[in-house]
Design an enzyme around this catalytic site. Structure first.
Site, PDB file in Angstrom:
ATOM      1  N   ALA A 243       0.778  -1.234   0.000  1.00 13.11           N
ATOM      2  CA  ALA A 243       0.000   0.000   0.000  1.00 13.11           C
ATOM      3  C   ALA A 243       0.811   1.286   0.000  1.00 13.11           C
ATOM      4  O   ALA A 243       0.319   2.318  -0.457  1.00 13.11           O
ATOM      5  CB  ALA A 243      -0.946  -0.001   1.196  1.00 13.11           C
TER       6      ALA A 243
ATOM      7  N   LYS B  83      -3.199   4.642  -3.967  1.00 11.25           N
ATOM      8  CA  LYS B  83      -4.320   3.806  -4.388  1.00 11.25           C
ATOM      9  C   LYS B  83      -5.237   3.481  -3.211  1.00 11.25           C
ATOM     10  O   LYS B  83      -6.455   3.394  -3.370  1.00 11.25           O
ATOM     11  CB  LYS B  83      -3.798   2.522  -5.054  1.00 11.25           C
ATOM     12  CG  LYS B  83      -3.027   2.778  -6.336  1.00 11.25           C
ATOM     13  CD  LYS B  83      -2.493   1.480  -6.915  1.00 11.25           C
ATOM     14  CE  LYS B  83      -1.528   1.754  -8.042  1.00 11.25           C
ATOM     15  NZ  LYS B  83      -0.302   2.451  -7.567  1.00 11.25           N
TER      16      LYS B  83
ATOM     17  N   TYR C 115       9.033 -12.698  -7.303  1.00 11.81           N
ATOM     18  CA  TYR C 115       8.570 -12.057  -6.065  1.00 11.81           C
ATOM     19  C   TYR C 115       7.120 -11.595  -6.211  1.00 11.81           C
ATOM     20  O   TYR C 115       6.291 -11.783  -5.313  1.00 11.81           O
ATOM     21  CB  TYR C 115       9.492 -10.881  -5.756  1.00 11.81           C
ATOM     22  CG  TYR C 115       9.289 -10.207  -4.426  1.00 11.81           C
ATOM     23  CD1 TYR C 115       9.540 -10.868  -3.237  1.00 11.81           C
ATOM     24  CD2 TYR C 115       8.886  -8.874  -4.365  1.00 11.81           C
ATOM     25  CE1 TYR C 115       9.382 -10.233  -2.011  1.00 11.81           C
ATOM     26  CE2 TYR C 115       8.727  -8.228  -3.150  1.00 11.81           C
ATOM     27  CZ  TYR C 115       8.972  -8.917  -1.978  1.00 11.81           C
ATOM     28  OH  TYR C 115       8.819  -8.281  -0.769  1.00 11.81           O
TER      29      TYR C 115
ATOM     30  N   CYS D 197       4.984  -0.031 -12.137  1.00 10.02           N
ATOM     31  CA  CYS D 197       5.499   1.191 -12.754  1.00 10.02           C
ATOM     32  C   CYS D 197       6.687   0.839 -13.644  1.00 10.02           C
ATOM     33  O   CYS D 197       7.718   1.505 -13.613  1.00 10.02           O
ATOM     34  CB  CYS D 197       5.882   2.221 -11.696  1.00 10.02           C
ATOM     35  SG  CYS D 197       7.077   1.630 -10.481  1.00 10.02           S
TER      36      CYS D 197
END
EC number: 2.1.1.-
Length: 389
Positions: free
Chosen positions: A210, A215, A306, A329
């Site tokens: 988070a 978001k 991962y 990103c």
């Protein structure tokens, strides 16, 4: 015609990383991408907190103060200011060296705070200094605001007040609009992603990675602050930052959780949440401006594996018919499209068609979106949306 080695050398990337990209994209495309990543783009976005203020009222107020602020034509909460530059900055005798993250912020006009400083040379408090990025590029000129000994002993506070940077965008972080929770700085693709998720009032939403909270708080805002958004990070300081943003924005539905969400099914019940957001650690190729990059193909392999750990856990706690938003990103097929294939093939997650013209689909077609800096004047950003079957 450029070779892979020549492109890598020209833009400062590892050869193995450029070789990896060249499996999927032409060298011309890669060069256009690398050139665009060196600049911040022409627009700097922030989000209006529609729970506290109407976008049209805030736009009028900002313009009355003489600010050049514009509203996105499709997202009512998305505002932006123009980015100006490039401007020349000097190499001065006094130098302040900063880390990568700080350098990329200072490049577009942010001040330097003590935690981002790595070294100070030939300067005392009050001196005019150059701010130096990793790799030696001068990104700004400014005034050293505290004695170097305090910078490293206290590790907090304003270290350099920037007076001239290579690029400049009006920052509202030090205004009442930020302090009163009327705005949150967030990129356009990130806002688009949460809009596509379309979280509804009363939902339970899990944000597995988070920090810093864009978001998370956007989802809570779109839900009218009704329901629950569980913001998870395994670092307490990051969760504290998320919760501070939530308080500033006036959000009560955000719940912080310090936990390693790769094992979230040990904490939450299976089939217990309505939606999951995953924006996992990635190679960050889409982040701009990019002044220094050291990732290689080995990082791609490690990070893609991962990321799948989060996807596996998300599939366990998501209810049937629930939605999973996956974003990165980066512009890296192993971390993006290949993870979509993995989720669809092994986790019972069905990719949903996405559309946000003029942004094109990823390499797989309608099941994803790929923002590209040199085509969309945004950061590079990948979006996929799934439904649990």
């Amino acid at each position: 015609m450029s070779s892979v080695g020549a492109v890598a050398s020209r833009y400062g990337y590892r050869v193995d990383f450029v070789e990896y990209l060249a499996r999927f994209f032409s060298l011309g495309y890669i060069e256009d991408l690398f050139r665009s990543l060196e600049t911040p783009g022409s627009r700097y976005f922030f989000r209006v907190n529609t729970l506290k203020v109407r976008p049209e009222d805030l736009l009028e107020e900002l313009r009355e103060e003489g600010l050049k602020v514009y509203r996105h034509d499709r997202l009512p909460e998305a505002f932006y200011v123009p980015v100006e530059g490039p401007f020349e900055v000097r190499l001065l005798p006094g130098k302040v060296y900063v880390d990568k993250k700080t350098a990329e912020s200072v490049y577009v006009g942010a001040n330097v705070f003590a935690p981002g400083v790595t070294k100070v040379e030939n300067a005392r408090e009050g001196d005019l200094v150059s701010v130096i990025a990793p790799g030696g590029r001068v990104v700004a000129e400014g005034v050293l605001s505290m004695d170097p000994s305090r910078v490293f002993s206290e590790r907090k506070g304003l270290a350099v007040r920037v007076v001239r940077s290579v690029y400049r965008a009006v920052s509202l972080r030090e205004t009442r609009y930020f302090d009163e929770g009327l705005i949150y700085h967030q990129s356009l693709p990130s806002m688009v992603a949460v809009r596509l998720l379309d979280p509804q009032p009363g939902w339970t939403v899990l944000d597995m990675c988070a920090a810093p909270g864009g978001k998370t708080t956007h989802a809570a805002q779109l839900m009218g602050d009704h329901g629950e958004v569980i913001a998870v990070d395994r670092t307490k300081s990051k969760v504290d930052t998320i919760m501070e943003h939530a308080r500033r924005l006036g959000l009560k539905s955000v719940k912080g959780l310090v936990y390693d969400s790769r094992y979230i099914s040990e904490y939450l019940d299976k089939d217990s949440v309505d939606a999951v957001i995953i924006d996992p650690p990635c190679t960050a190729l889409g982040v701009r401006p990019k002044l220094w990059y050291e990732r290689g193909f080995d990082d791609v392999l490690k990070l893609s594996d991962y990321q799948r750990q989060f996807l596996r856990e998300a599939a366990k706690v998501l209810r049937r018919g629930g939605r999973l938003l996956f974003t990165t990103c980066t512009i890296s097929p192993y971390e993006n499209e290949f993870n979509v294939i993995f989720a669809a093939s092994y986790l019972g997650l069905k990719p949903l068609p996405l559309s946000f013209p003029p942004v094109k689909s990823g390499l797989l077609g309608t099941g994803s979106l790929q923002f590209v800096p040199h085509e969309h004047d945004t950061p590079g950003f990948f979006i996929a949306l799934f439904e649990k079957r």
